[in-house]
Write an enzyme that holds these catalytic residues in place. Sequence first.
Site, PDB file in Angstrom:
ATOM      1  N   GLY A 169      -4.256  28.440  40.092  1.00 27.46           N
ATOM      2  CA  GLY A 169      -4.679  28.619  38.710  1.00 27.46           C
ATOM      3  C   GLY A 169      -3.466  29.012  37.871  1.00 27.46           C
ATOM      4  O   GLY A 169      -2.926  28.230  37.099  1.00 27.46           O
ATOM      5  N   ARG A 170      -3.032  30.230  38.101  1.00 26.35           N
ATOM      6  CA  ARG A 170      -1.916  30.796  37.331  1.00 26.35           C
ATOM      7  C   ARG A 170      -0.666  29.900  37.339  1.00 26.35           C
ATOM      8  O   ARG A 170      -0.056  29.664  36.309  1.00 26.35           O
ATOM      9  CB  ARG A 170      -1.561  32.151  37.953  1.00 26.35           C
ATOM     10  CG  ARG A 170      -0.694  33.039  37.095  1.00 26.35           C
ATOM     11  CD  ARG A 170      -0.344  34.326  37.861  1.00 26.35           C
ATOM     12  NE  ARG A 170      -1.476  34.914  38.520  1.00 26.35           N
ATOM     13  CZ  ARG A 170      -2.257  35.854  38.002  1.00 26.35           C
ATOM     14  NH1 ARG A 170      -1.986  36.332  36.812  1.00 26.35           N
ATOM     15  NH2 ARG A 170      -3.272  36.333  38.687  1.00 26.35           N
TER      16      ARG A 170
ATOM     17  N   GLY B 191      -2.856  31.889  44.237  1.00 20.96           N
ATOM     18  CA  GLY B 191      -2.064  33.087  44.503  1.00 20.96           C
ATOM     19  C   GLY B 191      -0.594  32.988  44.200  1.00 20.96           C
ATOM     20  O   GLY B 191       0.085  34.011  44.141  1.00 20.96           O
TER      21      GLY B 191
ATOM     22  N   CYS C 229     -11.083  49.571  18.759  1.00 22.71           N
ATOM     23  CA  CYS C 229     -11.230  51.026  18.781  1.00 22.71           C
ATOM     24  C   CYS C 229     -11.149  51.493  20.225  1.00 22.71           C
ATOM     25  O   CYS C 229     -12.099  52.042  20.787  1.00 22.71           O
ATOM     26  CB  CYS C 229     -12.550  51.430  18.149  1.00 22.71           C
ATOM     27  SG  CYS C 229     -12.734  50.757  16.501  1.00 22.71           S
ATOM     28  N   GLU C 230     -10.031  51.184  20.833  1.00 22.59           N
ATOM     29  CA  GLU C 230      -9.768  51.482  22.238  1.00 22.59           C
ATOM     30  C   GLU C 230      -8.272  51.696  22.316  1.00 22.59           C
ATOM     31  O   GLU C 230      -7.492  50.803  21.949  1.00 22.59           O
ATOM     32  CB  GLU C 230     -10.096  50.248  23.106  1.00 22.59           C
ATOM     33  CG  GLU C 230     -11.476  50.186  23.675  1.00 22.59           C
ATOM     34  CD  GLU C 230     -11.754  51.214  24.751  1.00 22.59           C
ATOM     35  OE1 GLU C 230     -10.806  51.846  25.266  1.00 22.59           O
ATOM     36  OE2 GLU C 230     -12.936  51.389  25.069  1.00 22.59           O
TER      37      GLU C 230
ATOM     38  N   GLU D 194      -5.431  25.529  45.437  1.00 20.14           N
ATOM     39  CA  GLU D 194      -6.412  25.900  44.422  1.00 20.14           C
ATOM     40  C   GLU D 194      -5.716  26.806  43.432  1.00 20.14           C
ATOM     41  O   GLU D 194      -6.149  27.924  43.177  1.00 20.14           O
ATOM     42  CB  GLU D 194      -7.496  26.752  45.111  1.00 20.14           C
ATOM     43  CG  GLU D 194      -8.858  26.183  45.213  1.00 20.14           C
ATOM     44  CD  GLU D 194      -9.756  27.094  46.054  1.00 20.14           C
ATOM     45  OE1 GLU D 194     -10.707  26.561  46.616  1.00 20.14           O
ATOM     46  OE2 GLU D 194      -9.518  28.308  46.148  1.00 20.14           O
TER      47      GLU D 194
HETATM   48  C1  LIG Z   1      -8.913  33.037  41.311  1.00 21.94           C
HETATM   49  C2  LIG Z   1      -8.970  32.058  42.397  1.00 21.94           C
HETATM   50  C3  LIG Z   1      -7.991  31.064  42.513  1.00 21.94           C
HETATM   51  C4  LIG Z   1      -6.801  30.954  41.594  1.00 21.94           C
HETATM   52  O1  LIG Z   1      -5.984  32.070  41.663  1.00 21.94           O
HETATM   53  P1  LIG Z   1      -4.555  32.083  40.945  1.00 21.94           P
HETATM   54  O2  LIG Z   1      -4.057  33.466  41.211  1.00 21.94           O
HETATM   55  O3  LIG Z   1      -4.794  31.830  39.499  1.00 21.94           O
HETATM   56  O4  LIG Z   1      -3.722  31.026  41.571  1.00 21.94           O
HETATM   57  C5  LIG Z   1      -8.149  30.137  43.526  1.00 21.94           C
HETATM   58  N1  LIG Z   1      -9.197  30.189  44.371  1.00 21.94           N
HETATM   59  C6  LIG Z   1     -10.155  31.130  44.298  1.00 21.94           C
HETATM   60  C7  LIG Z   1     -11.287  31.106  45.251  1.00 21.94           C
HETATM   61  C8  LIG Z   1     -10.066  32.097  43.310  1.00 21.94           C
HETATM   62  O5  LIG Z   1     -11.012  33.039  43.241  1.00 21.94           O
END
Ligand SMILES: *Cc1c(COP(=O)(O)O)cnc(C)c1O
Length: 421
Positions: free
Chosen positions: A273-274, A229, A340-341, A271
């Site tokens: 990601g971004r 997040g 085509c969108e 956890e």
């Molecule tokens: C998508 C997700 C993340 C990563 O989210 P980011 O916004 O990329 O940090 C972590 N844990 C779970 C369970 C997710 O679904």
Amino acid sequence: MKLPFVTKEQVEEIAKTYPTPFYLYDEKAIRENARELYEAFSWNKGFKEFFAVKATPNPYLIQILKEEGCGVDCSSYTELLMAEAVGLGAGEIMFSSNETPAGEFTKAKELGAYINLDDITHIPFLQNECGVPETVCMRFNPGGIYELENGIMDNPGAAKYGCTPEQMFEAYRQLMALGVKHFGIHSFLVSNTTAEDYYPTLARTLFTLAVELKERTGAHISFINLSGGIGIPYRPEQEKVDIKKVGAAVRKVYEEVLVPAGMGDVSLFTELGRFMMGPYGALVTKAIHEKHIYKEYIGVDACAVNLMRPAMYGAYHHITVLGKEYAEKDHVYDVVGSLCENNDKFAIDRELPRIDMGDYLVIHDAGAHGFAMGYNYNGKLKSAELLLKEDGSVQMIRRAEKPKDYFATFDFGDLMKKYLS
Ligand SMILES: *Cc1c(COP(=O)(O)O)cnc(C)c1O
């Protein structure tokens, strides 16, 4: 001012071997950022980042993060296979799935992953499928509206994830009765936030719950997962989250809530990601058409298939025209792909320098939830992914799709046979 991590000269050189469009990732920056995260939480003995595979599902990038001490967060069978492929095992995989199909818990358990149950009804489901492991994590949803200092952040009460507080207590009791010895708590309440009080606020919510869970059920809580997040500065006027400050603020809450409750041994997990990958991947594309009708259009060789965030939620991705980094932005363009969108637009009414045919454009901050969301609409093929290594060389970490990949699932008859080799 936002500058790309590659120059025009570098891209011209790369494009001789790998035609545009392609994704390019910056190894040095990925490693540096991961080290900063670990430094920020080094006060917590068991701290571990479980990179959310879904953000950038490329085993070569996961391997780099693994070398920096990260594990992975998986939510599906194929993501688990990728974790297995890079040699991640017990204690290095978080399995945070929801509405989990049969068979996936078995694979997660076999790999020694931490199983994070999204719901209390998943307890009998897991028990029937493969038996509960010694450690189980439960996903929490506090309900209502989640507010930070700067106002309302999100609406967990309307989100499908996690258990209610009452269900958390009941779940722990049921799991203890089944022989579970160690517990985790997980929650993901706000997505893509650059508010530096998100983690500390979430930490207070989860730490307080952890103390109550321990006191009321006697369960041993071994980790708390703050999940993902944390956002990134997509816009030039935004600033990067000061992760050191965030780590210190979480520490304060930890010492205020957990330590006095005799829970100073709880490991913290993230956890992300971004935050781990977003700024360190870019989509590189070439201007191949210009069009002057009611508006000015620049057509590029990438399209929403390569990066769908702008089409899907109007997301802003900064664009740099290589070689014109410092040129005056005296033109206004829609930068568009070939689908085509009509929502296939990387930028709408964007002020940019004059774009000439053949110019290379860098679309910034595509390293997470970029390539991963790709699809094959209009029969468009996905691009290659390349790694700009620390020594300046370039390694292909995924080849571009060919027609045979697009047709691969017609491999049962003769009709498409000639396109399959
Ligand atoms: C998508 C997700 C993340 C990563 O989210 P980011 O916004 O990329 O940090 C972590 N844990 C779970 C369970 C997710 O679904």
